[in-house]
Design a protein around this motif. Structure first.
Motif, PDB file in Angstrom:
ATOM      1  N   VAL A 168      13.546   0.193 -16.175  1.00  0.00           N
ATOM      2  CA  VAL A 168      14.997   0.293 -16.313  1.00  0.00           C
ATOM      3  C   VAL A 168      15.352   1.631 -16.950  1.00  0.00           C
ATOM      4  CG1 VAL A 168      17.059  -0.984 -17.016  1.00  0.00           C
ATOM      5  CG2 VAL A 168      14.849  -2.147 -16.956  1.00  0.00           C
ATOM      6  N   LEU A 184      15.418  -0.694 -11.897  1.00  0.00           N
ATOM      7  CA  LEU A 184      16.834  -0.924 -12.163  1.00  0.00           C
ATOM      8  C   LEU A 184      17.437   0.365 -12.708  1.00  0.00           C
ATOM      9  CD1 LEU A 184      16.494  -4.343 -14.055  1.00  0.00           C
ATOM     10  CD2 LEU A 184      17.263  -4.040 -11.691  1.00  0.00           C
ATOM     11  N   ARG A 185      18.308   0.970 -11.917  1.00  0.00           N
ATOM     12  CA  ARG A 185      18.987   2.207 -12.343  1.00  0.00           C
ATOM     13  C   ARG A 185      20.433   1.866 -12.695  1.00  0.00           C
ATOM     14  NH1 ARG A 185      21.869   6.983  -9.929  1.00  0.00           N
ATOM     15  NH2 ARG A 185      22.189   5.704  -8.067  1.00  0.00           N
ATOM     16  N   MET A 204      24.319  -1.818 -10.670  1.00  0.00           N
ATOM     17  CA  MET A 204      22.890  -2.084 -10.758  1.00  0.00           C
ATOM     18  C   MET A 204      22.234  -1.650  -9.446  1.00  0.00           C
ATOM     19  SD  MET A 204      20.745  -5.607 -11.468  1.00  0.00           S
ATOM     20  CE  MET A 204      20.822  -6.208  -9.773  1.00  0.00           C
ATOM     21  N   TYR A 244      19.273  -1.465  -7.537  1.00  0.00           N
ATOM     22  CA  TYR A 244      17.965  -2.112  -7.588  1.00  0.00           C
ATOM     23  C   TYR A 244      17.116  -1.713  -6.393  1.00  0.00           C
ATOM     24  CZ  TYR A 244      14.290  -5.581  -7.533  1.00  0.00           C
ATOM     25  OH  TYR A 244      13.057  -6.181  -7.510  1.00  0.00           O
ATOM     26  N   GLY A 268      16.615  -9.521 -12.444  1.00  0.00           N
ATOM     27  CA  GLY A 268      16.911  -8.124 -12.758  1.00  0.00           C
ATOM     28  C   GLY A 268      18.274  -7.921 -13.383  1.00  0.00           C
ATOM     29  N   PHE A 304      19.147  -6.075 -16.732  1.00  0.00           N
ATOM     30  CA  PHE A 304      20.071  -4.937 -16.636  1.00  0.00           C
ATOM     31  C   PHE A 304      21.165  -5.037 -17.689  1.00  0.00           C
ATOM     32  CE2 PHE A 304      23.880  -2.967 -14.746  1.00  0.00           C
ATOM     33  CZ  PHE A 304      23.401  -1.720 -14.361  1.00  0.00           C
ATOM     34  N   PHE A 329      19.875  -4.530 -21.173  1.00  0.00           N
ATOM     35  CA  PHE A 329      19.664  -3.089 -21.400  1.00  0.00           C
ATOM     36  C   PHE A 329      20.973  -2.399 -21.773  1.00  0.00           C
ATOM     37  CE2 PHE A 329      19.761   1.234 -19.699  1.00  0.00           C
ATOM     38  CZ  PHE A 329      18.622   1.802 -20.222  1.00  0.00           C
TER      39      PHE A 329
END
Length: 297
Positions: free
Chosen positions: A23, A54-55, A79, A81, A95, A99, A102
């Motif tokens: 992430v 995960l960006r 997200m 992905y 995820g 996410f 985070f």
């Protein structure tokens, strides 16, 4: 021609019931990773190792989801992905919990118990709520039954078995098995044979109802999963949701709408509930940070 110098990226490793992710925050849109970079980061021998990436990107700067802001202006985070093989995915139930955790821990959003955060995904906006215990629940939205005539074969089964195909919005095929012994004997080292062959790939879940099936109004099933673009994983959030939906389908009208799903990486909770646009399915479970590191890409 001079080669492009490596970039330094601050990343975290985190997981939801063993479904693990790399992430990172990319609010300025500087790190839209290539397929090769995703594969390198997810490599379990030469990279950080994960089932996917995960960006955290700004929705307003992401053409794929910009249009969602017209009706959901608070869905400011996208997200992005990617599966471990670099392919794109519509959504990820484990995820999205990781996410949001985070975002909260890095003070990118503020979310107190009981509050809901809308998150933009390729499958639409999904609402995530945090509980006082620190677990996250995601409303996966409307689910859809696609087909009841699918057959799945995998080593360990004597003959192809019937499956239900559903979307939430990721595509899934769910096979109900007779026993835990049958489930344990499956060889999921390679992609199961699904017929008819799905054009865009599919996640395949193998599910066993547990005994007792229902306790205090909650159903209980056990599941293994082969995820498209990854392989067998310790958990799959949208897969757990479809597994519970399939179990309810086969049990019939007296089946509960709340299910406990055992996966190799832990336990998830699935709940079905009515809305004005049709029935939704929600998934809840933990999100856990493992470590932080700096990598060159």
């Amino acid at each position: 021609m001079a080669s492009t110098p490596p970039q330094t990226l601050q990343v975290e490793k985190a997981h939801g019931t063993g479904n693990d992710f790399v992430v990172f925050a990319d609010p300025d849109g500087l790190h839209d990773l290539s397929v090769e970079q995703v594969q390198a980061l997810c490599d379990r021998h030469r990279g950080v190792g994960a089932d996917g990436i995960l960006r955290a990107a700004r929705s307003a700067d992401s053409p794929e989801v910009q249009g969602l802001l017209a009706s959901e202006p608070e869905a400011t985070w996208f997200m992005d992905y990617r599966n471990a093989d670099g392919s794109l995915a519509e959504m990820c139930g484990n995820g999205i919990r990781v996410f949001v955790d985070f975002l909260v821990r890095h003070s990118l959003v503020s979310l107190t118990p009981g509050q809901t955060l809308p998150v933009a995904t390729r499958g639409g906006v999904r609402d995530v709520t945090v509980s006082a215990s620190g677990h996250y629940q995601v409303d996966l939205g409307r689910w859809r039954l696609v087909d009841t005539d699918t057959l799945v074969h995998v080593p360990g089964l004597d003959v192809p078995r019937p499956a239900l195909r559903l979307t939430v919005p990721n595509p899934h095929a769910v096979v109900i098995l007779a026993s835990n012994e049958e489930l344990d004997a499956l060889d999921l080292s390679a992609l199961p044979d699904v017929r008819p062959v799905p054009e865009d790939g599919i996640n395949v879940e193998f599910v066993v109802p547990q005994e007792p099936l229902v306790t205090d109004g909650v159903g209980h099933i056990r599941m293994r999963v082969f995820e498209r673009g990854v392989g067998e994983t310790l958990s799959c959030g949208t897969g757990a949701a479809t597994a519970a939906l399939a179990a309810r389908h086969f049990v019939g009208d007296m089946a509960p709408h709340h299910w406990r799903v055992d996966v190799p990486g832990g336990q998830l909770s699935v709940r079905m509930f009515p809305t004005e646009e049709g029935e939704h399915v929600a998934l809840s479970g933990p999100a856990q940070r493992v470590f932080h590191c700096e990598v060159e890409i």
